[in-house]
Design an enzyme around this catalytic site. Structure first.
Site, PDB file in Angstrom:
ATOM      1  N   THR A  13       0.831  -1.272   0.232  1.00 27.17           N
ATOM      2  CA  THR A  13       0.006   0.123  -0.065  1.00 27.17           C
ATOM      3  C   THR A  13       0.788   1.140  -0.088  1.00 27.17           C
ATOM      4  O   THR A  13       0.242   2.326  -0.268  1.00 27.17           O
ATOM      5  CB  THR A  13      -0.760   0.072   1.083  1.00 27.17           C
ATOM      6  OG1 THR A  13       0.196   0.157   2.471  1.00 27.17           O
ATOM      7  CG2 THR A  13      -1.597  -1.183   1.478  1.00 27.17           C
TER       8      THR A  13
ATOM      9  N   ASP B 129      18.100   3.811  -2.372  1.00 27.26           N
ATOM     10  CA  ASP B 129      17.618   3.733  -0.871  1.00 27.26           C
ATOM     11  C   ASP B 129      18.534   4.400   0.143  1.00 27.26           C
ATOM     12  O   ASP B 129      19.851   3.759   0.263  1.00 27.26           O
ATOM     13  CB  ASP B 129      17.548   2.281  -0.501  1.00 27.26           C
ATOM     14  CG  ASP B 129      16.691   2.121   0.845  1.00 27.26           C
ATOM     15  OD1 ASP B 129      17.309   2.698   1.791  1.00 27.26           O
ATOM     16  OD2 ASP B 129      15.473   1.420   0.827  1.00 27.26           O
TER      17      ASP B 129
ATOM     18  N   ASP C 284      19.824   2.102   3.102  1.00 23.65           N
ATOM     19  CA  ASP C 284      20.635   0.946   2.745  1.00 23.65           C
ATOM     20  C   ASP C 284      22.209   1.780   2.334  1.00 23.65           C
ATOM     21  O   ASP C 284      23.371   1.184   2.461  1.00 23.65           O
ATOM     22  CB  ASP C 284      20.014   0.174   1.675  1.00 23.65           C
ATOM     23  CG  ASP C 284      19.334  -0.754   1.998  1.00 23.65           C
ATOM     24  OD1 ASP C 284      19.030  -1.056   2.973  1.00 23.65           O
ATOM     25  OD2 ASP C 284      18.277  -1.267   1.046  1.00 23.65           O
TER      26      ASP C 284
HETATM   27  N1  URA Z   1      13.153   6.150   0.474  1.00 24.17           N
HETATM   28  C1  URA Z   1      14.623   6.093  -0.292  1.00 24.17           C
HETATM   29  O1  URA Z   1      15.573   5.889   0.456  1.00 24.17           O
HETATM   30  N2  URA Z   1      14.693   6.237  -1.595  1.00 24.17           N
HETATM   31  C2  URA Z   1      13.720   6.829  -2.339  1.00 24.17           C
HETATM   32  O2  URA Z   1      13.980   6.979  -3.485  1.00 24.17           O
HETATM   33  C3  URA Z   1      12.498   6.765  -1.914  1.00 24.17           C
HETATM   34  C4  URA Z   1      12.378   6.625  -0.470  1.00 24.17           C
END
Ligand code: URA
Length: 209
Positions: free
Chosen positions: A108, A200, A203
């Protein structure tokens, strides 16, 4: 788009954002650059904060000089927010730091809360919320609602990349909250990632790719 969206227009900020976008940047470089952007964005985010005259003795004479009237409270949206908060704390080491843990339901894209810890006196402090990525705006809107429910009143939101979708959602749900971004990107892909983006942020900060 939000009337309260400020995209910081500064060559140094644009340079640092480009470094973050580079997929070849190692986690150490990414973390350091994110931290530097935390400090640079705080410079803009603290612009409206009130000053108070303080008695200070220079080596030559006594005087009254402006210092920040209130120490803000920073709030990190876990976990990527911590990368920005480190640089904000470099600038204002006396700030207290709250944490909000939210994860994205991958179906979602809604935000689910799993952790919430903020200072008791948050209602009396300027609050600066940090999350490097304002993507759909679901997490940011949920975090701001939760902070308001806990008493926070004067809130700003600091991010590195804003997507138009996220900026629009915050303008609709929290029009009282100024958003300070280092860049406004093009949009989102079908997984909710910002384009062209930087991937991300959590990460890449923590090397968990
Ligand atoms: N969160 C992230 O770390 N990167 C994105 O592009 C979107 C949300």
């Amino acid at each position: 788009m939000s009337a309260s969206l400020t995209v910081v227009d500064h060559p140094l900020v644009r340079h640092k954002v480009a470094l973050l976008r580079d997929r070849a940047a190692a986690p150490a470089t990414f973390r350091r650059t994110m931290r530097e952007l935390g400090a640079l964005l705080l410079y803009e985010a603290t612009r409206p904060l009130p000053l108070a005259e303080t008695d200070i003795e220079t080596p030559l004479e006594r005087g009254r000089f402006p210092t920040l009237a209130e120490v803000p409270c920073f709030v990190s949206i876990l976990r990527a927010g911590n990368g920005l908060i480190d640089g904000m704390l470099d600038m204002l080491p006396d700030a207290s730091v709250g944490h909000i843990g939210l994860y994205r339901d991958h179906e979602t894209l809604e935000a689910i809360e799993y952790y919430f810890r903020i200072p008791d006196d948050i209602a009396r402090r300027p609050v600066l919320v940090a999350d490097p990525m304002l993507a759909t705006g679901h997490s940011a809107a949920a975090a701001l609602s939760r902070l308001k429910q806990a008493g926070a009143r004067r809130i700003s939101f600091v991010c590195v990349l804003a997507a138009p979708e996220g900026a629009r959602r915050l303008a609709e749900t929290h029009p009282d909250v100024p958003v300070i971004a280092a860049a406004l990107d093009r949009g989102l892909n079908d997984k909710g990632y910002i384009l062209p983006g930087l991937g991300d942020a959590g990460d890449r900060t923590y090397g968990t790719l």
